[in-house]
Design an enzyme around this catalytic site. Sequence first.
Site, short mmCIF file in Angstrom:
data_model
loop_
_atom_site.label_atom_id
_atom_site.label_comp_id
_atom_site.label_asym_id
_atom_site.label_seq_id
_atom_site.Cartn_x
_atom_site.Cartn_y
_atom_site.Cartn_z
N ASP A 231 -4.34 5.08 6.21
CA ASP A 231 -4.97 6.26 6.79
C ASP A 231 -5.99 5.78 7.83
O ASP A 231 -5.58 5.34 8.90
CB ASP A 231 -5.60 7.01 5.60
CG ASP A 231 -6.07 8.41 5.95
OD1 ASP A 231 -5.30 9.16 6.54
OD2 ASP A 231 -7.21 8.74 5.60
N PHE B 190 -2.11 16.13 4.44
CA PHE B 190 -2.37 15.50 3.15
C PHE B 190 -1.10 15.55 2.30
O PHE B 190 -0.56 16.62 2.04
CB PHE B 190 -3.52 16.18 2.41
CG PHE B 190 -4.03 15.35 1.28
CD1 PHE B 190 -4.93 14.32 1.50
CD2 PHE B 190 -3.56 15.56 -0.01
CE1 PHE B 190 -5.38 13.52 0.46
CE2 PHE B 190 -4.00 14.76 -1.07
CZ PHE B 190 -4.92 13.75 -0.84
N GLU C 154 0.83 -1.21 0.00
CA GLU C 154 0.00 0.00 0.00
C GLU C 154 0.86 1.26 0.00
O GLU C 154 2.01 1.24 0.44
CB GLU C 154 -0.91 0.00 1.24
CG GLU C 154 -2.34 -0.42 0.96
CD GLU C 154 -3.15 0.61 0.16
OE1 GLU C 154 -2.57 1.49 -0.51
OE2 GLU C 154 -4.39 0.52 0.19
N ASP C 155 0.27 2.33 -0.51
CA ASP C 155 0.97 3.61 -0.49
C ASP C 155 0.86 4.26 0.89
O ASP C 155 1.84 4.71 1.45
CB ASP C 155 0.43 4.56 -1.58
CG ASP C 155 -1.10 4.68 -1.58
OD1 ASP C 155 -1.77 3.97 -0.80
OD2 ASP C 155 -1.62 5.49 -2.35
N ARG D 10 1.28 12.33 -8.91
CA ARG D 10 1.79 10.97 -8.66
C ARG D 10 3.24 10.81 -9.11
O ARG D 10 3.96 9.97 -8.60
CB ARG D 10 0.93 9.94 -9.42
CG ARG D 10 -0.49 9.80 -8.92
CD ARG D 10 -1.13 8.56 -9.53
NE ARG D 10 -2.58 8.53 -9.43
CZ ARG D 10 -3.26 8.09 -8.36
NH1 ARG D 10 -2.60 7.68 -7.31
NH2 ARG D 10 -4.58 8.09 -8.35
P1 IMP Z 1 -8.09 4.44 4.25
O1 IMP Z 1 -6.92 3.87 5.02
O2 IMP Z 1 -9.18 3.45 4.02
O3 IMP Z 1 -8.61 5.71 4.89
O4 IMP Z 1 -7.66 4.86 2.78
C1 IMP Z 1 -6.37 5.04 2.42
C2 IMP Z 1 -6.37 5.59 1.02
O5 IMP Z 1 -6.75 6.98 1.03
C3 IMP Z 1 -4.99 5.54 0.43
O6 IMP Z 1 -4.74 4.35 -0.26
C4 IMP Z 1 -4.95 6.78 -0.43
O7 IMP Z 1 -5.44 6.46 -1.72
C5 IMP Z 1 -5.89 7.74 0.23
N1 IMP Z 1 -5.17 8.71 1.07
C6 IMP Z 1 -5.18 8.80 2.41
N2 IMP Z 1 -4.40 9.80 2.88
C7 IMP Z 1 -3.84 10.36 1.76
C8 IMP Z 1 -2.90 11.45 1.58
O8 IMP Z 1 -2.40 12.11 2.49
N3 IMP Z 1 -2.58 11.71 0.28
C9 IMP Z 1 -3.07 11.02 -0.79
N4 IMP Z 1 -3.94 10.00 -0.65
C10 IMP Z 1 -4.33 9.67 0.62
MG MG Z 2 -4.54 4.03 -2.42
#
Ligand code: IMP
Ligand code: MG
Length: 177
Positions: A102, A151, A98-99, A164
Amino acid sequence: MHSDILKILIDESSIATRIKELGEAISRDYAGKNLLMVSVLKGSVVFMADLMRAIDIPLRIDFMSVSSYGAGVKTTGVVKILKDLDQPLDGMDLLIVEDILDSGMTLSYLSGILKSRNPASLRLVTLLDKPERRKVDVKPDYTGFVVPDEFVVGYGLDYNERYRNLPYVAVLSPSAC
Ligand code: IMP
Ligand code: MG
């Protein structure tokens, strides 16, 4: 530096150094196993491309694409699979790439789906972790960097599909959002 960028949080050489360490740890931990790295499109492709080349044991890769049901992803994490894996997971040691982690909602839902396909093991590597934002109990097995609740864009991460391609992780200036 790009004019939309407020500050660089993690520069190129720090990312490269950390990925080398992660690659060494993963190579050690998965020696003799059936490593399958699964990248969740699109944010993790840059990390995936660099991480896989830092791993020196045999491995396979695959990609998944998911989308939220409307705004529901923020509250429930329920996702629709747009592109599924090409292969069954029986006997595979699955490593989700994963990138950023969050709230953890998306990943907790996704790992539930993948666990039900009986992989030999399932772990998670994330480039970035924002623990302050967590809503469900998801803990990465390998983390690149812990970041504050800001962010961020670059190195695969986007704001409205842009940025990206930046080679570093950065905070956007307010004028660009
Ligand atoms: P979550 O953990 O389900 O809230 O979702 C995570 C996803 O939200 C990541 O895979 C990203 O695509 C997006 N995301 C969350 N925080 C950021 C950020 O700071 N920058 C860009 N994308 C983010
Ligand atoms: Mg993502």
